[in-house]
Design a protein around this motif. Structure first.
Motif, PDB file in Angstrom:
ATOM      1  N   PRO A  46      39.079 -36.360 -91.654  1.00  0.00           N
ATOM      2  CA  PRO A  46      38.516 -35.743 -92.936  1.00  0.00           C
ATOM      3  C   PRO A  46      37.184 -36.304 -93.619  1.00  0.00           C
ATOM      4  O   PRO A  46      37.052 -37.287 -93.556  1.00  0.00           O
ATOM      5  N   SER A  47      36.444 -35.204 -93.665  1.00  0.00           N
ATOM      6  CA  SER A  47      35.122 -35.516 -94.006  1.00  0.00           C
ATOM      7  C   SER A  47      34.904 -36.313 -95.544  1.00  0.00           C
ATOM      8  O   SER A  47      35.632 -35.649 -96.388  1.00  0.00           O
ATOM      9  N   PRO A  48      34.308 -37.497 -95.745  1.00  0.00           N
ATOM     10  CA  PRO A  48      34.192 -37.986 -97.103  1.00  0.00           C
ATOM     11  C   PRO A  48      33.412 -37.114 -98.010  1.00  0.00           C
ATOM     12  O   PRO A  48      32.504 -36.191 -97.599  1.00  0.00           O
ATOM     13  N   VAL A  49      33.476 -37.522 -99.170  1.00  0.00           N
ATOM     14  CA  VAL A  49      32.566 -36.779-100.223  1.00  0.00           C
ATOM     15  C   VAL A  49      31.075 -36.992-100.044  1.00  0.00           C
ATOM     16  O   VAL A  49      30.672 -38.134 -99.847  1.00  0.00           O
ATOM     17  N   GLN A  50      30.104 -35.995-100.028  1.00  0.00           N
ATOM     18  CA  GLN A  50      28.708 -36.012-100.210  1.00  0.00           C
ATOM     19  C   GLN A  50      28.143 -34.753-100.506  1.00  0.00           C
ATOM     20  O   GLN A  50      28.943 -33.869-100.636  1.00  0.00           O
ATOM     21  N   ASP A  51      27.003 -34.746-100.495  1.00  0.00           N
ATOM     22  CA  ASP A  51      26.279 -33.783-101.350  1.00  0.00           C
ATOM     23  C   ASP A  51      26.466 -32.406-100.827  1.00  0.00           C
ATOM     24  O   ASP A  51      26.743 -31.411-101.197  1.00  0.00           O
ATOM     25  N   GLU A  52      26.250 -32.293 -99.366  1.00  0.00           N
ATOM     26  CA  GLU A  52      26.433 -31.245 -98.653  1.00  0.00           C
ATOM     27  C   GLU A  52      26.911 -31.357 -97.383  1.00  0.00           C
ATOM     28  O   GLU A  52      26.711 -32.296 -96.764  1.00  0.00           O
ATOM     29  N   TYR A  53      27.621 -30.173 -96.788  1.00  0.00           N
ATOM     30  CA  TYR A  53      28.211 -30.245 -95.316  1.00  0.00           C
ATOM     31  C   TYR A  53      27.657 -29.272 -94.389  1.00  0.00           C
ATOM     32  O   TYR A  53      27.140 -28.382 -95.029  1.00  0.00           O
ATOM     33  N   ALA A  54      27.798 -29.498 -93.125  1.00  0.00           N
ATOM     34  CA  ALA A  54      27.372 -28.534 -92.215  1.00  0.00           C
ATOM     35  C   ALA A  54      28.283 -28.227 -91.144  1.00  0.00           C
ATOM     36  O   ALA A  54      28.308 -28.558 -89.960  1.00  0.00           O
ATOM     37  N   PRO A  55      29.665 -27.819 -91.562  1.00  0.00           N
ATOM     38  CA  PRO A  55      30.952 -27.607 -90.604  1.00  0.00           C
ATOM     39  C   PRO A  55      30.386 -26.398 -89.565  1.00  0.00           C
ATOM     40  O   PRO A  55      29.761 -25.360 -90.028  1.00  0.00           O
ATOM     41  N   VAL A  56      30.997 -26.474 -88.524  1.00  0.00           N
ATOM     42  CA  VAL A  56      30.772 -25.482 -87.426  1.00  0.00           C
ATOM     43  C   VAL A  56      31.899 -24.361 -87.819  1.00  0.00           C
ATOM     44  O   VAL A  56      32.901 -24.490 -87.947  1.00  0.00           O
ATOM     45  N   ILE A  57      31.276 -23.181 -87.993  1.00  0.00           N
ATOM     46  CA  ILE A  57      32.303 -21.961 -88.122  1.00  0.00           C
ATOM     47  C   ILE A  57      31.994 -21.079 -86.855  1.00  0.00           C
ATOM     48  O   ILE A  57      33.233 -20.238 -86.763  1.00  0.00           O
ATOM     49  N   TYR A  58      31.097 -21.043 -86.131  1.00  0.00           N
ATOM     50  CA  TYR A  58      31.156 -20.182 -84.772  1.00  0.00           C
ATOM     51  C   TYR A  58      30.688 -21.267 -83.810  1.00  0.00           C
ATOM     52  O   TYR A  58      29.817 -21.859 -83.923  1.00  0.00           O
ATOM     53  N   SER A  59      31.376 -20.788 -82.814  1.00  0.00           N
ATOM     54  CA  SER A  59      30.760 -21.369 -81.447  1.00  0.00           C
ATOM     55  C   SER A  59      31.278 -20.916 -80.401  1.00  0.00           C
ATOM     56  O   SER A  59      32.330 -19.919 -80.095  1.00  0.00           O
TER      57      SER A  59
END
Length: 994
Positions: free
Chosen positions: A164-177
């Motif tokens: 699980p990603s820790p808390v940070q200002d912003e994220y860039a999770p992959v939604i399409y691949s």
């Protein structure tokens, strides 16, 4: 008077020689001055020509190097430009995909794009991006929207480590691949440090950015290409804050740099000439390889560097091109100076030749004429000497041997028989020595010619083994022979000379071997080379590389050889032997477009070896290792010299490897010809020794702890048609017979014998072996209890009494003796067709035949008459050719005539010519005066008396003369049963003559 006359000639010739010597001195001094001046001029001319050659060579070579450098720059620039263009095309395709995502995911409400649509679209358009292993889209998510985003997607954002990603200002999770990289769906691309930097740089610049090179899953070097996706169009001069605020996500793909460069290089000519390396030089102190080898080339060839612009403003790349090999010296740099040099030499030679050619040619012609006369006289004298020595020495010796042979056929006391046999052995040794000396003389005179007749190689090797079997048993050494299955059964060549080579080599091995083994192997040259060429280094001049003899002493350990003793040549190891066996089993039958067959024959022994300082003169005639060798072991030192010459005449080579106190291995090649059984003609008779077929279909179990020796035994069993399995101990054999431990004999039908090597036998097994075999039989594991046969090198009667075995087979093994022992041990009756006795056949041919023997030597007459009468012939003897013509009147009462060659008044050649002339006259009269239906050919055959030459000569010219004068063949004195049978069979055997 005779002495005085000789002295007169000497006194006359001496002053002439002195006068000639003075004239020679005067002429010699002037000749030497001319020679010195000529040599000085030649040296000066050559030095000047060499200087011109060197100057021209250097100039042409420098010009060629400059041209090569210009070509390198052109090719490197071209490759760099094409690489940038192809990379830009791929980046444009990714840019188009980013526009697609922005249009259909953000501008459409609800979004017209989902994972399935994205995966299907990228899969169907993957041909546009052949260098990208996959593309994916990561959405920008700020922390405030994370919970809503995860609830909407149905999964939580994870780091690259799937946590699980820790808390940070912003994220860039992959939604399409794309399907090829679907495993990264849901991963936060900003959780990786380098990926995070890549994302930040791409959205700040609005351009495609690259990571550092790394290994892709395909094990190729590649980079990750990241492209920002904005919510709306931005001007080209937009500020960084505006770009960050407008960022919706990031589109990325793994870019295969190695495949890109390789595809490019394949399209271009001259790719084999260049080595191309692509580097990431963002950090000049530590450039990173993107394509090519990290190890620099060893040659110092010219190189060129081209900068590459892949569109990433933050990273720098360049391409380094160099020639794969150092530019070769241009042919013109050699040919042009060499042509000028040759022209200069020719001019100098013409000048020099005009100065001294005439004197040289005149002197050379005079010397050559004198040498020619001497050589011709020496050749005639040597030929006459050979013929005289052959006849005059062999004739009385043959009489001695013939009389001894007849004496041994009488009733003698044991002491008398021993004396006679000893004398016979000594006589044969003397004849053998004479033959060797004559062979050497014939070789030097160029008079030795080889026969070309069919012969059975395996039978010849069996005969050689028989010659030395008693000596090998006396010394308790292993003597064995193995012939590859790929070697043809019948070959065309000279069997006598081939036997002579093998006999010499095996005889030497027997002479110098006190323990261990002697092993003869025959393989095809192609298979032998395959098995050894990559495993050992060649041994030069027969030397083994030891500095002194102390390093070559064999260790007291067991080796995987025929006897367990170390062998000199490592190329004959069990590993290479297994390779040769595997070729025999796995390869297709050996076939060649050529009729020639090249054999490799090796004779390996574990004797005393050859001292290192004597190995260079092994093949020198009449040369022994030292003076003590001939005193201790005997011999003249001529056998190896003759063998080397015979091998070379056969188109082969002979060499050896020897290690003092370890042994020697002699190896030679021989070029023979194939010979099909069906193609054998009557003009080339061959004595075949067919093996009995009574054993075909039988099986044997062999107990032998030495694999090489077991392979030799299997070879002899296979020749008889017996299949066999090998185990290393009696316990394993009994387990296999009883089916214990998963062992079985299902593949072996009709198991009838258990062969046990003597050193594998244990005295403790005597009591239990019979009971175990009986128990196995009662349990139904084998229908018949196999015969227990012991293989040993000692006498069989003593061993059979000491061991609980059914029979003992005495080694060395050969097919005929093995078959005879198995007939007796197994109780098999040999069929009448297979029984063949050469003596009985000869008696059947000669019984009741009238034979005329012509010889001026009464002793030889008695020997010939006694030998022929022993086989049932009726013999008449005459002492001259004239007496023979008196006896031979038409119609003939004789069935055969044996004619000596050298006789007074009328020799055998002239007598035969007159016999043929008399027959021709009688046949002509019969043709004109006989009106019967019998044709002329039949009458000529009835009036043709077979005449065989009796000769003690071994000169090929004598044999040719016999044929020219009308003789039908020849036999050597004294008669040997086998040779006599071959000579008279086609004349006296009705089946053959018909």
């Amino acid at each position: 008077m005779g002495v005085g006359g000789g002295g007169g000639h000497a006194t006359v010739s001496a002053p002439a020689e002195e006068a000639g010597g003075k004239d020679g001195k005067k002429g010699g001094s002037g000749w030497r001055v001319k020679v010195r001046l000529g040599r000085l001029a030649v040296v000066l001319w050559v030095l000047g020509s060499v200087a011109v050659w060197g100057t021209l060579h250097c100039n042409i070579r420098r010009a060629a190097l400059r041209k090569a450098e210009e070509g390198l720059v052109s090719m490197c620039e071209e490759r760099a430009r094409m690489l940038q263009d192809q990379f830009a095309v791929s980046v444009n395709h990714v840019h188009a995909l980013a526009i697609l995502v922005a249009t259909f995911h953000y501008e459409k409400r609800p979004p017209a794009l989902d994972q399935d649509t994205f995966a299907e679209y990228t899969a169907r358009t993957s041909f546009e991006r052949p260098l990208l292993s996959g593309v994916a889209y990561a959405e920008r998510v700020v922390h405030a929207d994370r919970e809503r985003f995860e609830r909407q997607q149905g999964w939580i954002i994870k780091t690259m480590k799937h946590e699980p990603s820790p808390v940070q200002d912003e994220y860039a999770p992959v939604i399409y691949s794309q399907e090829t990289i679907s495993y990264i769906e849901g991963l936060d691309m900003m959780s990786g440090e380098e990926d995070r930097e890549n994302i930040l740089r791409s959205r700040a610049s609005g351009k495609a950015v690259l990571t550092r090179p790394f290994r892709l899953m395909s094990n190729h070097l590649g980079v990750v290409l990241t492209f920002p996706v904005y919510l709306n169009d931005l001007p080209s001069d937009a500020k960084v804050d505006d770009r960050v605020a407008a960022t919706a996500g990031y589109l990325g793909g793994a870019f295969d740099v190695e495949s890109l460069v390789e595809n490019l290089l394949r399209q271009l000519a001259g790719n084999q000439e260049l080595v191309v390396n692509v580097y990431d030089v963002t950090n000049n102190s530590n450039p990173l390889v993107m394509y090519g080898s990290e190890v620099p080339l060893g040659n110092h060839s010219p190189s060129h560097i081209c900068m590459l612009d892949f569109g990433d403003p933050f990273r720098s790349h360049h391409m380094v091109c160099r020639y794969r090999n150092k530019p070769p010296i241009p042919w013109s740099a050699i040919s042009t100076p060499s042509g000028i040099f040759v022209i200069a030499m020719l001019v100098g030679y013409i000048i020099y030749a005009a100065w001294s050619r005439y004197d040289n040619v005149k002197e050379d012609c005079r010397k050559m004429e004198e040498l020619k006369k001497r050589a011709e006289a020496a050749d005639v004298a040597k030929s006459q000497f050979l013929a005289t020595v052959s006849h005059e020495i062999r004739t009385p010796m043959n009489g001695v041997l013939g009389m001894l042979d007849m004496l041994l056929d009488t009733n003698l006391k044991s002491t008398q028989r021993d004396y006679a046999q000893t004398a016979q052995v000594c006589g044969k040794a003397l004849i053998s020595l004479i033959n060797e000396v004559l062979d050497r003389a014939k070789i030097e005179a160029g008079k030795l010619d080889l026969e070309s007749v069919p012969f059975d190689l395996r039978s010849i090797l069996d005969d050689v083994i028989s010659l030395f079997s008693s000596k090998s048993r006396e010394r308790n050494i292993e003597l064995a022979v193995y012939v590859s299955e790929r070697v043809p059964e019948i070959l065309l060549g000279d069997p006598g000379r081939f036997r002579q080579i093998i006999t010499n080599l095996v005889g030497n091995s027997i002479k110098f071997t006190e323990r261990g083994h002697i092993f003869v192997q025959v393989h095809l040259a192609d298979h032998s080379n395959l098995a050894t060429e990559t495993k050992v280094q060649p041994v030069a001049n027969g030397m083994n590389g030891h500095k002194d003899e102390t390093t070559a002493v064999a260790a007291s350990v067991s080796h995987n050889t025929l006897s367990g003793f170390e062998a000199a040549d490592s190329r004959n190891s069990w590993e290479n032997f297994k390779l040769l066996l595997s070729y025999e089993k796995n390869e297709m039958p050996y076939e060649s477009l050529s009729d020639k067959v090249t054999l490799v024959v090796s004779v390996e022994d574990t004797g005393i070896g050859i001292p290192l300082d004597a190995q260079g003169k092994v093949f020198t005639p009449f040369m022994q290792a030292d003076s003590s060798t001939s005193r201790t072991y005997g011999g003249t030192g001529i056998g190896l010299s003759i063998s080397k010459c015979l091998v070379e005449i056969m188109g082969g080579q002979i060499n050896f490897v020897s290690r003092p106190h370890v042994g020697s291995t002699f190896t030679f090649t021989a070029v023979l010809q194939r010979c099909d059984r069906n193609a054998m003609s009557d003009s080339k008779p061959v004595m075949l020794h067919p093996l009995p077929s009574s054993f075909k279909g039988l099986s044997a179990l062999l107990v032998d702890r030495r694999p090489v020796r077991a392979t030799v035994t299997k070879y002899h069993l296979q020749r008889l048609g017996i299949t066999s399995e090998v185990v290393s101990s009696i316990e394993l054999a009994l387990d296999m017979l009883s089916g214990r431990n998963g062992s079985s004999l299902t593949s072996m039908k009709r198991l009838c014998m258990l062969l046990i090597e003597c050193d594998s036998w244990s005295l403790k097994m005597d009591a239990s072996l019979r009971s175990r075999l009986l128990e196995i039989k009662q349990n139904g594991c084998t229908p018949v209890s196999p015969k227990v046969i012991l293989l040993a090198a000692a006498e069989s009667n003593e061993l059979k009494a000491n061991y609980a075995v059914d029979s003992v087979i005495t080694k060395p093994l050969k097919a005929s003796t093995l078959a005879a022992c198995l007939f007796q041990a197994l109780g098999i009756t040999q069929s009448s067709d297979e029984k063949h006795d050469s003596t009985g056949s000869l008696r059947g041919l000669l019984l009741g035949k009238n034979i005329l023997v012509v010889d001026d030597n009464r002793v030889n007459l008695r020997v010939a008459a006694g030998t022929l009468k022993k086989f049932g012939a009726k013999v008449e003897c005459v002492e001259s050719g004239k007496d023979a013509l008196t006896r031979l009147q038409v119609p003939y009462k004789f069935d055969l005539c044996l004619m000596d060659i050298q006789m007074p008044e009328m020799d055998g050649f002239e007598a035969t010519r007159q016999i043929r002339a008399m027959e021709a006259k009688a046949n002509e009269q019969a043709d004109t005066g006989d009106d019967s239906e019998t044709d002329g050919a039949t009458r000529a055959a009835t009036l043709h008396l077979p005449v065989l030459a009796m000769t003690a000569d071994v000169i090929q010219a004598t044999h040719e003369e016999c044929t020219k004068c009308g003789m039908d063949g020849y036999v050597t004195k004294p008669f040997e049963e086998k040779q006599l049978f071959q000579a008279v069979q086609k004349f006296l055997d009705p089946g053959t003559s018909s």
